[in-house]
Design a protein around this motif. Structure first.
Motif, mmCIF file in Angstrom:
data_model
loop_
_atom_site.group_PDB
_atom_site.id
_atom_site.type_symbol
_atom_site.label_atom_id
_atom_site.label_comp_id
_atom_site.label_asym_id
_atom_site.label_seq_id
_atom_site.Cartn_x
_atom_site.Cartn_y
_atom_site.Cartn_z
ATOM 1 N N VAL A 92 3.614 -12.915 14.666
ATOM 2 C CA VAL A 92 3.749 -11.584 14.042
ATOM 3 C C VAL A 92 3.079 -11.611 12.668
ATOM 4 O O VAL A 92 2.954 -12.667 12.049
ATOM 5 C CB VAL A 92 5.242 -11.177 13.893
ATOM 6 C CG1 VAL A 92 5.893 -11.037 15.267
ATOM 7 C CG2 VAL A 92 6.012 -12.162 13.019
ATOM 8 N N PRO A 93 2.630 -10.437 12.169
ATOM 9 C CA PRO A 93 1.862 -10.441 10.912
ATOM 10 C C PRO A 93 2.689 -10.841 9.688
ATOM 11 O O PRO A 93 3.834 -10.401 9.553
ATOM 12 C CB PRO A 93 1.422 -8.982 10.754
ATOM 13 C CG PRO A 93 1.783 -8.274 12.004
ATOM 14 C CD PRO A 93 2.760 -9.088 12.752
ATOM 15 N N ILE A 94 2.106 -11.671 8.825
ATOM 16 C CA ILE A 94 2.676 -11.899 7.489
ATOM 17 C C ILE A 94 1.566 -11.676 6.463
ATOM 18 O O ILE A 94 0.393 -11.868 6.786
ATOM 19 C CB ILE A 94 3.327 -13.294 7.306
ATOM 20 C CG1 ILE A 94 2.333 -14.424 7.565
ATOM 21 C CG2 ILE A 94 4.524 -13.446 8.183
ATOM 22 C CD1 ILE A 94 2.806 -15.754 7.000
ATOM 23 N N PRO A 95 1.862 -11.297 5.231
ATOM 24 C CA PRO A 95 3.168 -11.039 4.662
ATOM 25 C C PRO A 95 3.989 -10.064 5.513
ATOM 26 O O PRO A 95 3.435 -9.109 6.087
ATOM 27 C CB PRO A 95 2.861 -10.408 3.313
ATOM 28 C CG PRO A 95 1.504 -10.893 2.962
ATOM 29 C CD PRO A 95 0.802 -11.074 4.269
ATOM 30 N N PHE A 96 5.283 -10.348 5.572
ATOM 31 C CA PHE A 96 6.217 -9.530 6.331
ATOM 32 C C PHE A 96 6.099 -8.089 5.851
ATOM 33 O O PHE A 96 6.292 -7.790 4.684
ATOM 34 C CB PHE A 96 7.634 -10.061 6.092
ATOM 35 C CG PHE A 96 8.562 -9.790 7.236
ATOM 36 C CD1 PHE A 96 8.825 -10.768 8.185
ATOM 37 C CD2 PHE A 96 9.178 -8.551 7.378
ATOM 38 C CE1 PHE A 96 9.683 -10.531 9.248
ATOM 39 C CE2 PHE A 96 10.030 -8.300 8.435
ATOM 40 C CZ PHE A 96 10.289 -9.289 9.371
ATOM 41 N N ASN A 97 5.765 -7.139 6.768
ATOM 42 C CA ASN A 97 5.552 -5.737 6.370
ATOM 43 C C ASN A 97 6.127 -4.828 7.445
ATOM 44 O O ASN A 97 6.788 -5.307 8.384
ATOM 45 C CB ASN A 97 4.065 -5.490 6.133
ATOM 46 C CG ASN A 97 3.246 -5.689 7.394
ATOM 47 O OD1 ASN A 97 3.232 -4.843 8.272
ATOM 48 N ND2 ASN A 97 2.605 -6.848 7.516
ATOM 49 N N LYS A 125 4.907 -1.826 -2.840
ATOM 50 C CA LYS A 125 5.362 -2.928 -3.709
ATOM 51 C C LYS A 125 5.412 -4.242 -2.924
ATOM 52 O O LYS A 125 5.638 -4.254 -1.723
ATOM 53 C CB LYS A 125 6.742 -2.595 -4.271
ATOM 54 C CG LYS A 125 7.252 -3.643 -5.244
ATOM 55 C CD LYS A 125 8.324 -3.095 -6.155
ATOM 56 C CE LYS A 125 8.918 -4.011 -7.144
ATOM 57 N NZ LYS A 125 8.859 -5.347 -7.281
ATOM 58 N N LYS A 126 5.190 -5.313 -3.660
ATOM 59 C CA LYS A 126 5.326 -6.647 -3.083
ATOM 60 C C LYS A 126 6.622 -7.247 -3.604
ATOM 61 O O LYS A 126 6.801 -7.361 -4.827
ATOM 62 C CB LYS A 126 4.164 -7.532 -3.514
ATOM 63 C CG LYS A 126 2.839 -7.067 -2.978
ATOM 64 C CD LYS A 126 1.740 -7.866 -3.607
ATOM 65 C CE LYS A 126 0.408 -7.429 -3.072
ATOM 66 N NZ LYS A 126 -0.697 -7.951 -3.861
ATOM 67 N N VAL A 127 7.501 -7.641 -2.701
ATOM 68 C CA VAL A 127 8.808 -8.154 -3.133
ATOM 69 C C VAL A 127 8.924 -9.633 -2.758
ATOM 70 O O VAL A 127 8.938 -9.975 -1.567
ATOM 71 C CB VAL A 127 9.956 -7.366 -2.450
ATOM 72 C CG1 VAL A 127 11.296 -7.765 -3.057
ATOM 73 C CG2 VAL A 127 9.726 -5.866 -2.562
ATOM 74 N N ARG A 181 2.341 -0.809 5.273
ATOM 75 C CA ARG A 181 1.764 -1.219 6.554
ATOM 76 C C ARG A 181 0.569 -2.159 6.427
ATOM 77 O O ARG A 181 0.058 -2.639 7.431
ATOM 78 C CB ARG A 181 1.272 0.021 7.305
ATOM 79 C CG ARG A 181 2.357 0.768 7.920
ATOM 80 C CD ARG A 181 1.952 1.533 9.172
ATOM 81 N NE ARG A 181 3.096 2.316 9.595
ATOM 82 C CZ ARG A 181 4.156 1.793 10.173
ATOM 83 N NH1 ARG A 181 4.204 0.515 10.481
ATOM 84 N NH2 ARG A 181 5.183 2.553 10.469
ATOM 85 N N ASP A 182 0.075 -2.365 5.226
ATOM 86 C CA ASP A 182 -1.094 -3.233 5.025
ATOM 87 C C ASP A 182 -0.724 -4.650 5.465
ATOM 88 O O ASP A 182 0.174 -5.265 4.877
ATOM 89 C CB ASP A 182 -1.472 -3.212 3.530
ATOM 90 C CG ASP A 182 -2.785 -3.926 3.252
ATOM 91 O OD1 ASP A 182 -3.290 -4.625 4.154
ATOM 92 O OD2 ASP A 182 -3.306 -3.782 2.131
ATOM 93 N N SER A 187 -4.393 -8.555 -1.152
ATOM 94 C CA SER A 187 -4.664 -7.133 -1.368
ATOM 95 C C SER A 187 -5.747 -6.921 -2.430
ATOM 96 O O SER A 187 -5.956 -5.806 -2.892
ATOM 97 C CB SER A 187 -3.368 -6.416 -1.763
ATOM 98 O OG SER A 187 -2.738 -7.118 -2.798
ATOM 99 N N ASP A 188 -6.458 -7.990 -2.793
ATOM 100 C CA ASP A 188 -7.470 -7.886 -3.855
ATOM 101 C C ASP A 188 -8.609 -6.934 -3.476
ATOM 102 O O ASP A 188 -8.923 -6.736 -2.303
ATOM 103 C CB ASP A 188 -8.096 -9.252 -4.134
ATOM 104 C CG ASP A 188 -7.072 -10.293 -4.488
ATOM 105 O OD1 ASP A 188 -7.175 -10.900 -5.545
ATOM 106 O OD2 ASP A 188 -6.130 -10.505 -3.682
ATOM 107 N N ARG A 189 -9.256 -6.433 -4.521
ATOM 108 C CA ARG A 189 -10.375 -5.514 -4.337
ATOM 109 C C ARG A 189 -11.562 -6.198 -3.637
ATOM 110 O O ARG A 189 -12.212 -5.629 -2.775
ATOM 111 C CB ARG A 189 -10.798 -5.009 -5.720
ATOM 112 C CG ARG A 189 -11.951 -4.054 -5.679
ATOM 113 C CD ARG A 189 -12.129 -3.384 -7.049
ATOM 114 N NE ARG A 189 -13.433 -2.793 -7.148
ATOM 115 C CZ ARG A 189 -14.142 -2.713 -8.265
ATOM 116 N NH1 ARG A 189 -13.636 -3.193 -9.403
ATOM 117 N NH2 ARG A 189 -15.317 -2.156 -8.279
ATOM 118 N N PHE A 190 -11.854 -7.420 -4.024
ATOM 119 C CA PHE A 190 -12.983 -8.145 -3.435
ATOM 120 C C PHE A 190 -12.442 -9.263 -2.545
ATOM 121 O O PHE A 190 -11.712 -10.133 -3.028
ATOM 122 C CB PHE A 190 -13.864 -8.767 -4.526
ATOM 123 C CG PHE A 190 -14.381 -7.757 -5.513
ATOM 124 C CD1 PHE A 190 -15.512 -6.997 -5.216
ATOM 125 C CD2 PHE A 190 -13.723 -7.550 -6.719
ATOM 126 C CE1 PHE A 190 -15.984 -6.058 -6.128
ATOM 127 C CE2 PHE A 190 -14.190 -6.617 -7.633
ATOM 128 C CZ PHE A 190 -15.324 -5.865 -7.339
#
Ligand code: UDP
Length: 378
Positions: A92-97, A125-127, A181-182, A187-190
């Motif tokens: 399943v996808p991580i980071p957990f979202n 937000k990232k928790v 949902r990302d 999550s960086d721009r580049f």
């Protein structure tokens, strides 16, 4: 003869060598290994796939200056890294979202947990897991315990030999719970991979008439610290020494061995075109490796076989394996501080990089740090 001596041709050493050389300084780079690029080193293997010999290195940065600087030496293959973790037998996808919630729980429970997250945190937000664990909300308590147990606890025990509470919270905060949902790992721009690999990128940086590169050379063979002085080829060296390696080695381990964490990297060829559901799949709760990387998903290749890498974390023992990570406990940091104080006595030695500064630097952090150091020294 040389203005600057740099011990190690990894990313930190390469950036400083390039910068000093571009400003007319004569630079000597001494590298123990038979290749440049440090732990970013990559090469095309027998299957025709570009692999990262020292584990997966994914480039990402929010800093446009770092991106522009590196773009002078490479073109990019645009790439968003994605990771899955196997929970109860299912990747399943991580980071957990929010997507992960839907894949792991029945819809009604997933909706309830999503609502609880949105009530307590802003969207996007990232928790960090250790923060979520402190939540007073009963639904979030349930979620935090679940994610802690299924994603963090056993992975961290394998990776560090320690539970998440015993290591600096910043380490597990690298993989936070994401309110949204990302499902990208960063999550960086580049976000991109050097089109022809990191080795080529570093070779391009070092390709300068002012840089002399000595491969296969342990710095002890050509340098010595005696009293407060540096000797290079038996002569007093009054220039600048840049040191990206382990500080205990620089000072002959006079205060004991500094702890680092190592990993045994086991590459395998799989006789199939594809192997797994994502470029990296983590196994927090099964087996004794932490994760599997399938390199052709990072660097696309049309090949009948695929190369995978299993990572088996282990203690670092000087000489026997590679030091990959500083250890982020108070004891380890205290051991480091003794060497750091010793280093401060040498005005013409600069420590830089993950090993020498005992920091969890990513590639962009190292480049940034090296550029900052250059700005001060130049
Ligand atoms: N981590 C975890 N489970 C995972 C992924 C990460 O417990 O599935 C924790 C673990 O302590 C790890 C840290 O988060 O060392 C940082 O993970 P990252 O993927 O950034 O590690 P790296 O790629 O630098 O080894």
């Amino acid at each position: 003869m040389f203005d600057v001596v740099i011990i190690g041709a990894g990313m930190a050493g390469a950036v400083l060598a390039e910068r000093f050389a571009a400003h007319g300084k004569k630079v000597l780079v001494i590298e123990r290994r038979k290749h440049v690029a440090g732990n970013c080193y990559d090469e095309v293997d027998a299957n025709g796939i570009l692999i990262h010999k020292y584990g997966p290195h994914l480039f990402h940065t929010d800093d446009a200056q770092i991106w522009e600087y590196l773009s002078r030496f490479t073109q990019w293959h645009l790439y968003f890294h994605r990771v899955k973790a196997v929970i109860d037998g299912k990747p399943v996808p991580i980071p957990f979202n929010f997507n992960t919630l839907r894949e792991v729980f029945p819809t009604s429970l997933a909706e309830k947990l999503e609502a609880a997250l949105l009530k307590n945190f802003d969207y996007g937000k990232k928790v960090p897991i250790l923060e979520l664990k402190k939540s007073a909300d009963a639904d979030l308590q349930f979620l935090a315990d679940f994610v802690y147990e299924k994603i963090f606890l056993h992975y961290s025990e394998k990776q560090w030999g320690l539970s998440p509470e015993k290591i600096d919270g910043a380490v597990t905060a690298r993989v936070p719970i994401f309110v949204g949902r990302d499902d990208r790992y960063f999550s960086d721009r580049f976000q991109a991979m050097p089109a022809r690999g990191y080795t080529r990128l570093v070779e391009n940086m070092l390709d300068n008439k002012n840089i002399k590169l000595l491969l296969n050379t342990d710095f002890h063979e050509v340098m010595e610290l005696r009293g407060d002085f540096i000797y290079l080829f038996r002569k007093r060296f009054k220039g600048r020494l840049i040191y990206p390696g382990q500080l205990d080695e620089l000072f002959s381990k006079k205060f004991g061995t500094l702890p680092y964490r190592s990993i045994a990297m086991k590459f395998e060829t799989v006789d199939a075109e594809n192997f797994q559901a994502a470029p990296v799949v983590n196994y927090p709760n099964n087996y004794d490796f932490t994760r599997i990387t399938e390199f052709k998903q990072i660097h696309p290749a049309q090949t009948p076989r695929t190369t995978i890498l299993k990572e088996f974390p282990q203690e670092y023992g000087a000489g026997a394996n590679e030091p990959y990570y500083p250890i982020f406990t108070e004891e380890a940091r205290a051991a480091y501080e003794k060497y750091s104080a010793e280093l401060a006595k040498f005005k013409n030695i600069t420590a830089v990089g993950r090993l020498a500064e005992y920091r969890y630097y990513d590639i962009d952090d190292v480049v940034k740090r090296a550029l900052e150091i250059f700005a001060v020294l130049n």
